[in-house]
Scaffold this motif. Structure first.
Motif: not given
Ligand SMILES: Cc1cc2nc3c(=O)[nH]c(=O)nc-3n(C[C@H](O)[C@H](O)[C@H](O)COP(=O)(O)O)c2cc1C
Length: 168
Positions: A23, A154, A61
């Motif tokens: 990650w 996305h 996000r």
């Molecule tokens: C292992 C893992 C991978 C993730 N990959 C993505 C990603 O590639 N794209 C995405 O939009 N969210 C991804 N997420 C979800 C976001 O990290 C998550 O919704 C996060 O809480 C968003 O934070 P924010 O609201 O502060 O931006 C992933 C979460 C995890 C645990």
């Protein structure tokens, strides 16, 4: 904490594993507010004769608003000991809390690009292209249905890699 700059070609490690299994964090900042979130989808390569990173951010996000508002961002990688913190950055939202403060991570900048100082590798990126995926353009509906039951497609960012920093 000292970082040294290397060229992208000097980077060691398997980038497939680094993004999918280990990650990464994407970090962006706008209006004096920085935030990071975990990503495990994306890629790295060459496009338009530039070395680039491809990242995918869903519109809900908090990070999305920041990547939209800024020309630059970072993608950073970590040692295994930070797995718990990466889990937290990937479940809590910067909309509700200061994830840097909660994890004890420190915000640093290089050439105005924000990144967490705890990283082992940092890619500083400049947005070259952004595109929100669309239902019509999916050639495999099965993948689309599986990944987007809510149709929260996305946005893909193609970021030129401005600099690669590695921890000394
Ligand atoms: C292992 C893992 C991978 C993730 N990959 C993505 C990603 O590639 N794209 C995405 O939009 N969210 C991804 N997420 C979800 C976001 O990290 C998550 O919704 C996060 O809480 C968003 O934070 P924010 O609201 O502060 O931006 C992933 C979460 C995890 C645990």
């Amino acid at each position: 904490m000292a970082f040294r700059e290397i060229t992208p070609y000097e980077l060691e490690g398997n980038l497939f594993k680094m993004i999918a299994k280990d990650w990464a964090l994407i970090t962006a900042e706008a209006d004096g507010k920085a935030n990071a979130m975990t990503i495990s989808w994306g890629g790295f390569g060459q496009l338009w004769n530039e070395l680039v990173a491809f990242t995918f951010v869903r519109p809900q996000r908090y990070t999305y608003g920041l990547t939209e508002a800024s020309d630059v961002y970072s993608v950073s990688f970590y040692e295994e000991k930070y797995r718990k913190e990466l889990g937290y950055f990937g479940s809590a939202s910067g909309r509700d809390e200061d994830k840097f403060q909660k994890t004890g991570f420190h915000l640093a900048h290089e050439d105005g690009v924000p990144y967490p100082e705890e990283a082992k590798v940092v890619l500083l990126c400049q947005k070259l292209y952004a595109h929100t995926l669309t239902e019509e353009e999916f050639l495999c509906k099965e993948v689309m249905e599986k990944s987007y039951p809510e149709r929260d497609f996305h946005k893909m960012y193609v970021g030129k890699i401005l600099k690669v920093l590695v921890r000394e």
